[in-house]
Design an enzyme around this catalytic site. Structure first.
Site, mmCIF file in Angstrom:
data_model
loop_
_atom_site.group_PDB
_atom_site.id
_atom_site.type_symbol
_atom_site.label_atom_id
_atom_site.label_comp_id
_atom_site.label_asym_id
_atom_site.label_seq_id
_atom_site.Cartn_x
_atom_site.Cartn_y
_atom_site.Cartn_z
ATOM 1 N N GLU A 10 -0.900 7.986 16.225
ATOM 2 C CA GLU A 10 -1.365 9.396 16.272
ATOM 3 C C GLU A 10 -2.550 9.093 15.508
ATOM 4 O O GLU A 10 -3.886 9.854 15.759
ATOM 5 C CB GLU A 10 -0.432 10.285 15.785
ATOM 6 C CG GLU A 10 0.634 10.659 16.911
ATOM 7 C CD GLU A 10 1.677 9.631 16.938
ATOM 8 O OE1 GLU A 10 1.865 8.863 15.880
ATOM 9 O OE2 GLU A 10 2.395 9.697 17.911
ATOM 10 N N LEU A 46 0.919 -1.348 -0.055
ATOM 11 C CA LEU A 46 -0.227 -0.067 0.068
ATOM 12 C C LEU A 46 0.893 1.292 -0.053
ATOM 13 O O LEU A 46 0.832 2.024 -0.765
ATOM 14 C CB LEU A 46 -0.800 -0.082 1.271
ATOM 15 C CG LEU A 46 -1.627 1.223 1.469
ATOM 16 C CD1 LEU A 46 -2.801 1.521 0.317
ATOM 17 C CD2 LEU A 46 -2.382 1.112 2.896
ATOM 18 N N GLY A 51 20.693 -1.788 32.933
ATOM 19 C CA GLY A 51 21.863 -0.678 32.985
ATOM 20 C C GLY A 51 22.912 -0.711 31.708
ATOM 21 O O GLY A 51 22.323 -0.916 30.451
ATOM 22 N N GLN A 53 16.736 -0.366 30.735
ATOM 23 C CA GLN A 53 16.945 0.512 31.884
ATOM 24 C C GLN A 53 17.629 -0.493 33.109
ATOM 25 O O GLN A 53 18.657 -0.022 33.906
ATOM 26 C CB GLN A 53 16.010 1.297 32.344
ATOM 27 C CG GLN A 53 16.203 2.549 33.508
ATOM 28 C CD GLN A 53 17.265 3.422 33.015
ATOM 29 O OE1 GLN A 53 17.541 3.777 31.916
ATOM 30 N NE2 GLN A 53 18.000 4.221 34.176
ATOM 31 N N ILE A 54 16.905 -1.369 33.381
ATOM 32 C CA ILE A 54 17.130 -2.485 34.346
ATOM 33 C C ILE A 54 18.422 -3.232 34.260
ATOM 34 O O ILE A 54 19.210 -3.637 34.987
ATOM 35 C CB ILE A 54 15.756 -3.360 34.803
ATOM 36 C CG1 ILE A 54 14.843 -2.630 35.191
ATOM 37 C CG2 ILE A 54 16.350 -4.734 35.435
ATOM 38 C CD1 ILE A 54 13.594 -3.621 35.413
ATOM 39 N N GLU A 59 1.272 -0.287 10.079
ATOM 40 C CA GLU A 59 -0.274 -0.416 9.959
ATOM 41 C C GLU A 59 -1.053 0.935 10.795
ATOM 42 O O GLU A 59 -1.793 0.622 11.280
ATOM 43 C CB GLU A 59 -0.335 -1.797 10.490
ATOM 44 C CG GLU A 59 0.149 -2.945 9.963
ATOM 45 C CD GLU A 59 -0.484 -4.331 10.009
ATOM 46 O OE1 GLU A 59 -1.649 -4.134 10.434
ATOM 47 O OE2 GLU A 59 0.017 -4.933 9.509
ATOM 48 N N GLY A 60 -0.650 1.787 10.493
ATOM 49 C CA GLY A 60 -1.394 3.091 11.062
ATOM 50 C C GLY A 60 -0.556 3.669 11.877
ATOM 51 O O GLY A 60 -0.579 2.981 13.170
ATOM 52 N N ARG A 82 21.659 -10.152 38.824
ATOM 53 C CA ARG A 82 22.459 -9.261 39.075
ATOM 54 C C ARG A 82 22.966 -8.509 40.525
ATOM 55 O O ARG A 82 21.722 -8.264 41.058
ATOM 56 C CB ARG A 82 22.110 -7.919 38.034
ATOM 57 C CG ARG A 82 22.870 -6.754 38.228
ATOM 58 C CD ARG A 82 24.235 -6.794 37.739
ATOM 59 N NE ARG A 82 24.952 -5.222 37.652
ATOM 60 C CZ ARG A 82 26.053 -5.175 37.647
ATOM 61 N NH1 ARG A 82 27.088 -6.038 37.424
ATOM 62 N NH2 ARG A 82 26.632 -4.131 37.588
ATOM 63 N N ARG A 142 -4.594 -5.311 12.386
ATOM 64 C CA ARG A 142 -4.001 -4.779 13.739
ATOM 65 C C ARG A 142 -3.914 -5.390 14.992
ATOM 66 O O ARG A 142 -3.032 -4.973 15.813
ATOM 67 C CB ARG A 142 -4.762 -3.119 13.655
ATOM 68 C CG ARG A 142 -4.193 -2.291 12.860
ATOM 69 C CD ARG A 142 -4.998 -0.985 12.867
ATOM 70 N NE ARG A 142 -4.743 0.111 11.862
ATOM 71 C CZ ARG A 142 -5.419 0.578 11.055
ATOM 72 N NH1 ARG A 142 -6.738 0.288 11.323
ATOM 73 N NH2 ARG A 142 -4.918 1.037 9.932
#
Lengths: 385, 261
Positions: free
Chosen positions: A367, A124, A339, A336-337, A363-364, A267, A242
């Site tokens: 927004e 498309l 690090g 983030q975890i 697929e769109g 960790r 979707r």
């Protein structure tokens, strides 16, 4: 969580997980690094009959529904979104044949699609027409016995690798969206070639490529439905697909959550595994809540689709928007975890974060879909539903 | 080709615990799996069928729950299955197992080939294959890593030996055992699993087989398990003392003493 899956759905989910863990996990980093199309895995999926799930039984499929497809996509995406979208794109590319195709088209194409012998793609997007699908420029000019296609499609998933393409082109430029039609184009048709292969941020195992049509003759029998129906067919196709993007997003988020929990358990900082730190616990708990909520929404929408509901634009957009936002947030938190380690390509979470981003876009764009949802809200209120 | 594949259900873990009182495996909480080597045997059987036509019969001797494993075999391409299950078969060693399997296989008409895995991961003996061939009076080739060609009544195969490969031609029927290098077993397919769910798994008892009761199970076993135990781990480590030069000197002396150098 108990999602009351039926026998077949449990079977499909377990099988997809088995393939993901046994066949995809050992190669996912390599596929990502080398941007290699996962042919060997597509063969595994085909041999396991997973392509049959989205094809009706009359055409050698297993006649599964939207939820069955979502379960497979989620499990594949939990390990590698690039592989998951390659599989899902074949469901997307064959939707028009299944839903709007003639008996001859179904007989010709669906058995091979079910067997996984031929992948499909849906074309498309163009340089000028992304979110605004009405700005298409590819044309299909009526000639004796068929149509002649001219134009270029951009960012086509499975492009170059798929054998069957559903291509949206204008049969009447004066009518705008009402002038679009869908065509089935076989790879190898004279005048049909491939352009640039894109280098992507994420989902790098999947192929994304330009399709170029130069005076490409398509026989009359390859138009899907009637002339001028292409835009409506596209909207239906995307409404149906979707929830699958939602499932892809849930899968990658689930993978990131599991990786983060495992890492936090092993960790050690300040003498304890970091999962003992309240700050980390709160992040993990929020991630888990988000993933489960997204999954519940995707499954509920998939079930709505499977119930035969006529109007699913709003629900299907919700499943996609919510889950993809969750995927982006959860994968970012996973990094983030981890690090510093999370930022390195030796660990899987940076890939998940890169892979998650596309689910908010394709697929769109989210927004645009929020605007769609708002429009539905307004219409519904207007109808006093 | 009419192929028989022998399968065994084994505990799916390498950390099996042993009951010190009875010297037997503690089977609670252990998930049973198909003996991994047998999955290569089954895959090779299915590939031969796909290449030459015919059918694959998966056979197993074991408790009633081995039925689940035979369903998996159907999902993986077997056409029919036989479960040899009877209290009388319990406690069988390799000899009694091979005898029982042989009696059942003799009842399968016109079979061309019997395929076994090289060994199980629980008993680890690798004896049932050769003993089975002996019971059936057939040639036996162990450690097969490639089946090159099959013609009527004849088969060319390659097997692994310590320093290379051996090419062997054998008349059929024959019994072979396969190694993991022979193939990569396929994943189950949805259609296979659906078929397997509805499949009927026939159970053959000692009575059905018409076997001599003194030849099966514990009574038919030539061996007895006296004791199962973990070998005690004894480490004779020694830390060399002194500065570096002393340590080197003392190490050299020790190595000389033990005639290593």
């Amino acid at each position: 969580m108990e999602y009351l899956l039926n026998e077949q759905q449990k079977l499909v989910k377990n099988l997809a997980r088995k393939i993901a863990e046994e066949r995809i996990l050992p190669v996912r980093a390599d596929l990502d690094e080398r941007e290699e199309f996962p042919w060997a895995i597509m063969k595994d999926l085909a041999d396991s009959d997973l392509f049959r799930i989205f094809v009706p039984e009359e055409y050698e499929g297993l006649g599964g529904g939207c939820l069955d497809l979502c379960l497979i996509v989620e499990e594949l995406s939990r390990v590698c979104s690039g592989v998951a979208v390659t599989y899902a794109a074949s469901a997307l590319g064959s939707f028009a044949i299944r839903q709007f195709g003639t008996e001859e088209q179904k007989k010709k194409y669906l058995p091979d699609i079910a067997a996984g012998k031929r992948l499909t793609a849906f074309a498309l997007t163009e340089a000028s027409a992304g979110t605004d699908a009405t700005a298409l420029r590819t044309t299909a000019e009526k000639v004796a016995g068929g149509y002649v296609l001219n134009g270029t499609k951009q960012f086509i998933t499975n492009g170059g690798e798929a054998e069957i393409y559903t291509v949206i082109a204008l049969t009447d430029k004066t009518k705008g969206p009402r002038g679009a039609s869908a065509f089935l184009v076989d790879k190898g048709t004279p005048g049909f070639s491939f352009g640039k292969k894109e280098k992507k941020l994420g989902i790098r195992a999947s192929a994304t490529i330009e399709l170029i049509f130069r005076d490409c003759f398509i026989p009359e029998v390859n138009i899907v439905g009637r002339e001028g129906m292409g835009f409506i067919q596209t909207l239906h196709t995307l409404d149906w697909s979707r929830p699958g993007i939602g499932a892809q997003a849930v899968g990658v988020a689930q993978g990131a959550l599991e990786a983060a929990v495992d890492y936090a358990r092993q960790r050690v900082q300040f003498g304890h595994p970091i999962i003992a730190l309240p700050a980390v616990q709160t992040i993990l708990a929020d991630m888990a809540i988000q993933v489960e909520a997204a999954r519940a929404l995707v499954y509920a929408v998939a079930r709505t689709v499977d119930s035969g509901a006529k109007k699913i634009t709003e629900e299907s957009a919700m499943a996609k928007v919510f889950s993809s936002d969750v995927a982006m947030e959860v994968t970012t938190k996973a990094v983030q975890i981890f690090g510093g380690a999370g930022y390195m390509r030796d660990f899987p979470v940076e890939k998940m974060m890169r892979d998650a981003k596309i689910t908010q876009i394709y697929e769109g764009a989210n927004e645009m879909l929020r605007i769609t949802i708002a429009a539905e809200l307004r219409k519904r209120r207007g109808r006093r539903e | 080709m009419n192929i028989v594949v022998c399968l065994k259900q084994v505990p799916g873990t390498t950390q099996v615990k042993i009951n010190p009182q009875t010297n037997t495996l503690i089977r609670q909480d252990i998930k049973n799996i198909v003996n991994p080597f047998d999955t290569y045997a089954l895959e090779e059987g299915v590939r031969l069928k796909e290449r030459y036509g015919g059918k694959v019969t998966a056979i197993s001797m074991g408790p009633p729950q081995a039925e689940g494993m035979l369903r998996e075999a159907i999902a993986a391409g077997a056409d029919q299955t036989i479960l040899l299950s009877d209290r009388a078969f319990a406690g069988a060693d390799t000899l009694a197992t091979a005898y029982t399997l042989a009696q059942a296989i003799k009842k399968i008409e016109g079979y061309d080939l019997v395929i076994c895995g090289r060994q199980t991961i629980d008993g680890d003996t690798g004896q049932v294959g050769p003993e089975l061939a002996e019971e059936l009076g057939l040639p036996f080739i162990a450690y097969v890593n490639k089946i090159e060609e099959t013609t009527t009544g004849q088969m060319r195969i390659q097997r692994m030996i310590e320093e290379g490969h051996e090419l062997i031609e054998t008349p059929l029927p024959a019994v072979i055992s396969v190694v993991k290098e022979i193939n990569v077993p396929r994943l189950p397919s949805l259609r296979g699993i659906i078929k397997a769910k509805d499949a009927i798994i026939p159970v053959w008892t000692a009575h059905n087989l018409g076997v001599d009761p003194s030849m099966v199970g514990l009574d038919g076993s030539a061996t007895r398990v006296v004791k199962i135990f973990f070998p005690e781990r004894v480490r004779h480590g020694e830390k060399l003392q002194g500065d570096l030069e002393d340590q080197v000197a003392s190490l050299i002396e020790k190595l000389r003493k033990s005639r290593v150098i």
